[in-house]
Write a protein that holds these residues in place. Structure first.
Motif, PDB file in Angstrom:
ATOM      1  N   HIS A  94      46.569  36.722  47.941  1.00  0.00           N
ATOM      2  CA  HIS A  94      45.176  36.372  47.680  1.00  0.00           C
ATOM      3  C   HIS A  94      44.218  37.420  48.238  1.00  0.00           C
ATOM      4  O   HIS A  94      43.082  37.531  47.775  1.00  0.00           O
ATOM      5  CB  HIS A  94      44.857  35.007  48.300  1.00  0.00           C
ATOM      6  N   GLU A 121      41.780  38.239  37.968  1.00  0.00           N
ATOM      7  CA  GLU A 121      42.339  36.913  38.246  1.00  0.00           C
ATOM      8  C   GLU A 121      43.769  36.799  37.728  1.00  0.00           C
ATOM      9  O   GLU A 121      44.643  36.204  38.382  1.00  0.00           O
ATOM     10  CB  GLU A 121      41.473  35.816  37.609  1.00  0.00           C
ATOM     11  N   GLN A 164      46.046  38.723  40.019  1.00  0.00           N
ATOM     12  CA  GLN A 164      46.234  37.977  41.262  1.00  0.00           C
ATOM     13  C   GLN A 164      47.248  36.847  41.074  1.00  0.00           C
ATOM     14  O   GLN A 164      48.109  36.621  41.927  1.00  0.00           O
ATOM     15  CB  GLN A 164      44.908  37.397  41.746  1.00  0.00           C
TER      16      GLN A 164
END
Length: 647
Positions: free
Chosen positions: A267, A247, A250
């Motif tokens: 994404h 995460e 990202q």
């Protein structure tokens, strides 16, 4: 020439003196006899006009109006365009009962052919652009864009213009050589000036483009530095045994790719597959050396505010300019954040004060330069999310800006910057609501009726402001009250030569078509046919957006108040984190220092140096934005500077 200009007594004296001196005189042309030859042609043309005899009229037109006049004279080109409209709609205006279908189709076909050939030259003019949709509208007599064509006054006015044109041009062959030489020379100079002016406009446009590119590159560079610093910290953390989550990677990639490709790509990266992220990073960034950016010197804000209120107009303008430059030229990140926080904590614009003499009252100064530089500074504040929060705390500022918007000239930089500030204010929900209540939608629609007097900046920000207000349920309902007018303006803007406004026009249309009464009005005016005309020339992204609009137009869903409530209970703090400093904030500076006069940062640090007025503050984390498919029309508030940078 003397005879042509009717200097009768002068001609007699001149003739007599030439005879005395023995000078031969050329035989004067029999102007009256030649004029008489033009009368039958003029009469035949006017008769054909009145009887709707299209073929006869244009045969005479081509024969007797010279090709140079038809091709080079703007008056002739415009008149010919309107004449084609006259003959295309003649049967609709003059037939008793239903017009002959075959004859009508033939006339419409002839008009189409003209638009695609000779008439194509006028397709860039806003005056004529709506008429390119005329052949595709099923019943133009009820369409608001073409209603004027079917009034008797329009035909009478066109006939008068035709008669005047014929009177001048059918006598053109009798014009004396002396006058012809004079006119040709004047026309040559006029064309030269027009060419030079066009070159100047193009140069200025290129300059602004390069400035925007420079600001974008600088912003990307500092974004890259910030991400690099975070990655170094993360690398150090892994040495201590701390893990980096997918995460986190990202979120870093979303920041890196935001200005280079769609965030949807970031994404979609599979961070669990080794090497994926590093490959993407190497493809999109280059190594950058982290450099420390120093903080700017502290200022004496009490003295600054005192001189802004009591100083002479020239000093006020120089201070407003210098304070703006501090914001616009500082490096994004800690340096700019510190400047802004110092302004806010010292209440530079008196947003927390209700005293009679505040800095914001400079918006009402008698000096146009002071008003302009106050508006520029407010626009710079509004370009930053924290600045908008600060400005919104003054309950009277919005009303002051709306008053100035309606009082200033539309071609002034004051008006441009006030509009820019209001557009950025429309990113905040409470300010949106206030602007809708104040009837700003009605005012914007009236302004956008005539875009010829608007600069690119004011056009973009006007349309974007209208779209942001239309996204709210209250805004949609306001538009429903003037549905015909709004739809007419938006349909005209669809074909505007400035393509930067297209996403906002599409967003506004899509939004207001959620109202059933607006959809009904749009169908009545042939909106679907108009939209399909623009599909042929748009890029793939715009075509997909227009398809969404057509789908919305043909929807039969009733108005659902619970859906169109805009989530009124949403927290005001959830504003999207959009900081963008456009190059336009510092364009066309009218204030120049005289020899030895202090200006800019030198003025601030020489006369207003303070001690420890910086108040470092952690920047509030604002709402990062909701991901939206680029195929759909915009459905969240945006500002043009940010939208261009990301998309």
């Amino acid at each position: 020439y003397l005879d042509f200009a009717e200097f009768e007594e002068t001609v007699k004296v001149f003739t007599q003196e030439c005879k005395i001196k023995g000078k031969p005189l050329p035989k004067p042309a029999d102007v009256s006899s030649r004029d008489s030859k033009s009368l039958p042609v003029q009469k035949d043309l006017l008769t054909a006009f009145e009887n709707g005899e299209q073929k006869v009229f244009f045969q005479l037109w081509e024969k007797h109006i010279s090709s140079s006049v038809q091709d080079n004279e703007p008056v002739a080109q415009k008149l010919e365009f309107y004449l084609h409209i006259h003959f295309a709609t003649y049967l609709l205006k003059n037939s008793e009962g239903k017009p002959d279908k075959t004859d009508l189709e033939e006339r419409i076909s002839h008009f189409k052919a003209y638009l695609e050939t000779k008439g194509a030259a006028l397709s860039q003019s806003m005056e004529f652009l709506p008429f390119y949709a005329l052949p595709f509208v099923p019943n133009p007599m009820v369409h608001p864009s073409f209603k004027e064509l079917f009034q008797d006054s329009w035909t009478v006015d066109l006939r008068t213009r035709l008669e005047e044109f014929l009177s001048l041009n059918l006598k053109a062959r009798q014009t004396p050589r002396l006058l012809t030489l004079f006119k040709e020379n004047g026309q040559c100079n006029k064309e030269m000036l027009q060419n030079l002016h066009q070159q100047l406009v193009e140069s200025e446009h290129r300059t602004m483009t390069y400035l925007k590119r420079f600001n974008k590159v600088r912003s990307d560079y500092h974004n890259l530095i910030g991400v690099t610093a975070e990655l170094v910290d993360s690398l150090e953390a892994t040495v201590s045994g701390k893990m980096i989550t997918p995460e986190y990677l990202q979120s870093v990639c979303v920041r890196l790719f935001s200005n280079q490709m769609r965030q949807s790509i970031a994404h979609s990266i599979d961070f669990m597959r080794p090497g994926t992220a590093s490959t993407m990073l190497r493809a999109s960034i280059a190594p950058a050396k982290v450099q420390d950016v120093p903080l700017l010197p502290s200022l004496d804000y009490e003295k600054l505010k005192k001189d802004l209120i009591t100083g002479n107009d020239r000093l006020k303008a120089f201070l407003l300019q210098a304070l703006r430059w501090r914001l616009t030229t500082s490096y994004p990140g800690e340096q700019r954040d510190t400047v802004l926080q110092a302004y806010i904590s010292n209440d530079l614009l008196d947003c927390h004060s209700d005293c009679q003499r505040s800095v914001l009252k400079l918006l009402h100064s008698k000096s146009e330069v002071v008003r302009q530089y106050t508006a520029r500074l407010i626009n710079a504040f509004a370009s930053l999310a924290e600045g908008r929060v600060y400005l919104s705390q003054n309950p009277t500022l919005l009303q002051m800006l709306e008053e100035r918007l309606k009082a200033e000239d539309k071609d002034s930089l004051t008006w441009e910057n006030v509009l820019g500030a209001l557009q950025k204010f429309s990113l905040r929900r409470a300010l949106q609501s206030a602007m809708i209540r104040d009837g700003l939608i009605f005012w914007l629609v009236d302004v956008l009726t005539d875009t010829d007097c608007l600069s690119d900046y004011t056009l973009e920000y006007s349309v974007a402001l209208l779209m942001n207000l239309c996204l709210r349920s209250a805004g949609k309902k306001m538009c429903a009250r003037i549905a015909n007018h709004v739809l007419k303006v938006l349909s005209d803007l669809l074909g505007h030569e400035n393509h930067e406004i297209q996403p906002y026009v599409n967003g506004a249309l899509y939004s207001i078509l959620a109202i059933p009464s607006v959809r009904e009005e749009a169908r009545a005016m042939g909106m679907e046919e108009i939209l399909r005309c623009f599909i042929k020339e748009g890029n793939a992204e715009m075509i997909r957006q227009i398809e969404f609009i057509i789908k919305q137009l043909n929807s039969e869903e009733p108005l659902n108040d619970s859906i169109v409530s805009d989530d009124e209970e949403e927290e005001e703090g959830e504003e999207e984190d959009r900081d963008i400093m456009e190059a336009d904030l510092d364009k066309d500076e009218v204030l120049k220092p005289h020899l030895g006069e202090l200006a800019g940062e030198k003025l601030l640090t020489t006369e207003y140096l303070g001690i420890m007025t910086h108040t470092p503050k952690t920047k509030k984390k604002l709402f990062p934005g909701v991901h939206q498919s680029i195929d759909e029309p915009l459905q969240r508030p945006v500002t043009p500077g940010y939208h261009r940078t990301v998309f």
